[in-house]
Design a protein around this motif. Structure first.
Motif, PDB file in Angstrom:
ATOM      1  N   GLY A   1      45.530  49.227  42.712  1.00  0.00           N
ATOM      2  CA  GLY A   1      44.903  48.652  41.521  1.00  0.00           C
ATOM      3  C   GLY A   1      44.282  47.293  41.742  1.00  0.00           C
ATOM      4  O   GLY A   1      43.797  46.672  40.789  1.00  0.00           O
ATOM      5  N   GLY A   2      44.277  46.813  43.006  1.00  0.00           N
ATOM      6  CA  GLY A   2      43.761  45.473  43.289  1.00  0.00           C
ATOM      7  C   GLY A   2      42.285  45.453  43.660  1.00  0.00           C
ATOM      8  O   GLY A   2      41.592  46.477  43.646  1.00  0.00           O
ATOM      9  N   THR A   3      41.828  44.259  44.028  1.00  0.00           N
ATOM     10  CA  THR A   3      40.407  44.070  44.332  1.00  0.00           C
ATOM     11  C   THR A   3      39.976  44.782  45.614  1.00  0.00           C
ATOM     12  O   THR A   3      38.901  45.395  45.664  1.00  0.00           O
ATOM     13  CB  THR A   3      40.106  42.564  44.471  1.00  0.00           C
ATOM     14  N   THR A   4      40.809  44.685  46.653  1.00  0.00           N
ATOM     15  CA  THR A   4      40.456  45.325  47.921  1.00  0.00           C
ATOM     16  C   THR A   4      40.404  46.836  47.770  1.00  0.00           C
ATOM     17  O   THR A   4      39.519  47.501  48.315  1.00  0.00           O
ATOM     18  CB  THR A   4      41.458  44.942  49.035  1.00  0.00           C
ATOM     19  N   ARG A   5      41.371  47.377  47.016  1.00  0.00           N
ATOM     20  CA  ARG A   5      41.373  48.819  46.785  1.00  0.00           C
ATOM     21  C   ARG A   5      40.102  49.257  46.056  1.00  0.00           C
ATOM     22  O   ARG A   5      39.534  50.320  46.342  1.00  0.00           O
ATOM     23  CB  ARG A   5      42.624  49.214  45.978  1.00  0.00           C
ATOM     24  N   ALA A   6      39.629  48.421  45.146  1.00  0.00           N
ATOM     25  CA  ALA A   6      38.388  48.744  44.438  1.00  0.00           C
ATOM     26  C   ALA A   6      37.217  48.820  45.408  1.00  0.00           C
ATOM     27  O   ALA A   6      36.359  49.718  45.317  1.00  0.00           O
ATOM     28  CB  ALA A   6      38.118  47.700  43.359  1.00  0.00           C
TER      29      ALA A   6
END
Length: 269
Positions: free
Chosen positions: A231-236
């Protein structure tokens, strides 16, 4: 051992300077040949090696000869130099797509090493793949490897097919990295960072990631999982790349370079 580099373009000069800085050779044992008046003038200020503009003055003296001209110049070069070569000399080709057999036939020699360097050799961080004709002995091959290693690292591959394959990975690879860097730079600028800050953000990110990878046995996938939280920025960002099939596109690009290297070899056959 006397070494001659034929062709003082970017790669030829890179190898000449790398060898000159090593403990293997001194100035009197390293020669470089070129016919360009402009290049010869620029070389006159460098005292690491002896510079020649007549092939007959240097080629007969060489034990190892680096062929560092553009592939499309090879036929003319062979015609020009073949009367000055001998079968005891070892020829190391830096020419993309030119096969060992073509060099053997063109110069009427046996001892040939074909290599594929890459651009980071200019800063001592290159990787060069190489393979050899059967007439090159183990002792001679070790000597050649030591010379290639003056610009970074080298790997011996089984046959010439792997030279073409390494073209798609390491030979052309720096351009893929620069492509990715350029995209990140443009994104940083669009977000409002200055040119200076954008360069620092991108270059240090690449350098740091490579250092982490080199100092561990972890795979890139494992490192990605360490950076990315659910759910974080890198995963996005990673999800966006996956959705856009970026991984497969990069693989396709590497194979396109590989296929073109094979085509060049056939064109020059």
């Amino acid at each position: 051992m006397k070494v001659l580099v034929i062709g003082a373009g970017n790669m030829g000069l890179t190898y000449a300077e790398g060898m000159a800085k090593s403990a293997m050779l001194n100035r009197k044992n390293l020669m470089i040949f070129d016919k360009s008046a402009e290049i010869l003038t620029s070389l006159s200020s460098i005292d690491h090696f002896d510079v020649y503009d007549k092939i007959e003055d240097c080629l007969p003296e060489a034990d190892v000869v680096f062929l560092a001209v553009k592939p499309y110049h090879c036929d003319g070069l062979f015609e020009e130099i073949k009367s000055y070569v001998n079968n005891q000399q070892i020829f190391v080709s830096l020419m993309a797509g030119i096969t060992i057999k073509k060099i053997q036939d063109g110069l009427n020699v046996k001892k040939v090493v074909r290599s594929m360097p890459n651009l980071p050799a200019q800063v001592g961080k290159g990787v060069t793949s190489y393979t050899e004709a059967k007439e090159v002995s183990r002792v001679e091959l070790l000597m050649i490897r030591n010379l290639l290693d003056t610009t970074g690292e080298s790997i011996r591959v089984k046959n010439e097919n792997f030279i073409d394959a390494s073209t798609g990975i390491s030979g052309s690879g720096p351009a893929y990295v620069f492509y990715f860097m350029q995209s990140m730079l443009e994104a940083a600028l669009k977000m409002g960072f200055s040119q200076h800050d954008s360069k620092i953000l991108v270059s240090q990110t690449f350098e740091g990631a490579v250092e982490l990878f080199n100092q561990s046995d972890l795979s890139p996938n494992t490192w990605m999982e360490r950076v990315a939280s659910k759910g974080g920025t890198t995963r996005a960002a990673l999800d966006s790349m996956e959705d856009n099939n970026v991984k497969e596109l990069i693989k396709d690009a590497a194979y396109a370079a590989f296929d073109r290297a094979v085509e060049l070899g056939k064109e020059e056959a």
